[in-house]
Design an enzyme around this catalytic site. Sequence first.
Site, PDB file in Angstrom:
ATOM      1  N   HIS A   1      -3.642  -5.289   1.319  1.00 20.59           N
ATOM      2  CA  HIS A   1      -3.450  -5.588   2.535  1.00 20.59           C
ATOM      3  C   HIS A   1      -3.755  -7.119   2.881  1.00 20.59           C
ATOM      4  O   HIS A   1      -4.876  -7.748   2.181  1.00 20.59           O
ATOM      5  CB  HIS A   1      -4.121  -4.836   3.750  1.00 20.59           C
ATOM      6  CG  HIS A   1      -3.510  -3.501   3.551  1.00 20.59           C
ATOM      7  ND1 HIS A   1      -2.348  -2.920   4.143  1.00 20.59           N
ATOM      8  CD2 HIS A   1      -4.159  -2.189   3.237  1.00 20.59           C
ATOM      9  CE1 HIS A   1      -2.407  -1.710   3.952  1.00 20.59           C
ATOM     10  NE2 HIS A   1      -3.418  -1.266   3.410  1.00 20.59           N
TER      11      HIS A   1
ATOM     12  N   CYS B   1       0.660  -1.194  -0.060  1.00 16.15           N
ATOM     13  CA  CYS B   1       0.023  -0.043  -0.069  1.00 16.15           C
ATOM     14  C   CYS B   1       1.000   1.308  -0.013  1.00 16.15           C
ATOM     15  O   CYS B   1       1.449   1.546  -1.035  1.00 16.15           O
ATOM     16  CB  CYS B   1      -0.895   0.005   1.052  1.00 16.15           C
ATOM     17  SG  CYS B   1      -2.481   1.413   0.928  1.00 16.15           S
TER      18      CYS B   1
END
Length: 502
Positions: A426, A342
């Site tokens: 994630h 991310c």
Amino acid sequence: MKGPLRGSLLVAGTTSDAGKSVVTAGICRWLARQGVAVAPFKAQNMSLNSFVTNDGAEIGRAQAMQAAAAGVEPEAAMNPVLLKPGADGRSQVVVLGQAVAEVGALDYRERKPALLRIALDCLADLRARYDVVVCEGAGSPAEINLRDRDIANMGLAVAAGLPVVVVGDIDRGGVFAAMYGTLALLSAEDQRHLAGWFVNKFRGDVRLLKPGLDMLEQLTHRPSLGVLPMLPGLWLDAEDSLGLAGLLDRAPGAAAVGGEVLRVSVLRLPRLSNFTDIDALAQEPGVLVRWATRPEELADADLVVLPGTRATVADLAWLRERGLDAALARRAAEGRPVLGVCGGYQMLSRTITDQVESRAGVVAGLGLLPVRVEFAAAKTLARPVGSAYGETVAGYEIHHGVATVEGGQSFLDGCREGAVWGTTWHGALENDGFRRAFLREVAALAGRDFTPAPDTSFSAARERQLDLLGDLIETHADTDALRRLIEGGVPSGLPFVPPGAP
């Protein structure tokens, strides 16, 4: 089970990190084992660790964990207000799972009456659909400077008619003073709701504590509901950086199959978010995970992880100030593994254009992946499923940055160039088959004689942790008293304890 049980309870704490989340999850697990339909609830959460529900709502990871303890699917109603602090003293406000504003503390204060109404509506909805709702407070209920617009502690308890139990962390010292002081600082109306105490993280013989508990009951007219022992090695979706200290202070229960340890260094970014991504690595037998803030702490690492962040551009500047950019460039040139997740993935790009989060315009990335990133006003919230290394991978996405890949190999909607990987997903490392395949390649590139254990199940390890919390309540709490509080509501006749009464 002793019969039908319906009602609600609020778990508050003398301080942040006193154990509210753990006790809330433990009560949820204890009740779920008895066949009670139970749901967690936290009106307002301030956390950089968040999760995406099946319908695309962003909530705190702690509430997702508590929902797992309760055996139910997490949803936006369980955490209607989430605050995500940024780099400039402002926070992103997420309401019912969607980002609605960036505000400072004083601006946010003006929004609280409307947010309390939303929280109460969500709580009423959960109470209508579940037998029991276990609510978690935020910070301390005795933050008297904030009480007039509190929506998470006594403000919620009074508005919704909830009995309150307070958890104190004895490991910090001064637990009796913290408990008595919490009660004494509350108004008479608020005190009426405070019904009992939990001592948390106790080490030693509980008989030595009993005289203090007896005195506390005499002084406050509220009973002790349990002394909960310290659980060494406990790891469960911490809410904020206070949970970082013990996150990696644990060892897996088995040795690696191969002859060597695989060493992983994770950059401890200032605005680190979703650091739960490394839990699965830390639980893998034979993998040593440690935090790093200096170049020399990357020197002997077989894998370096750049985790998520709420402030990509600001944390990229921090990384450069410490010379970590040069250390990462050397690793990439030498073919030594680096993984960005991310915000960490965004840092590895060639350029970052940000008029949304930092409003810094065009910023040079680390240039280790052939990617351009541009921040969008709308946040991406998704639960993607894909494959890598021939394994099915499920994850979740929470980001404003949109990555355009201009080369390299495809990798979980991100890319790979040499020994550098990047993804917006994630939770990918929680997929056992993918994690093992990825670690095998990391070991090969690092020249390590390391083979991941073939039967490590991260989901099973997490379930064992949740069962430990259920055991904690069942074994060490006065469960009969808890049932009475849940079912009976706010006790009647509890006396007011003025400051300085002893």
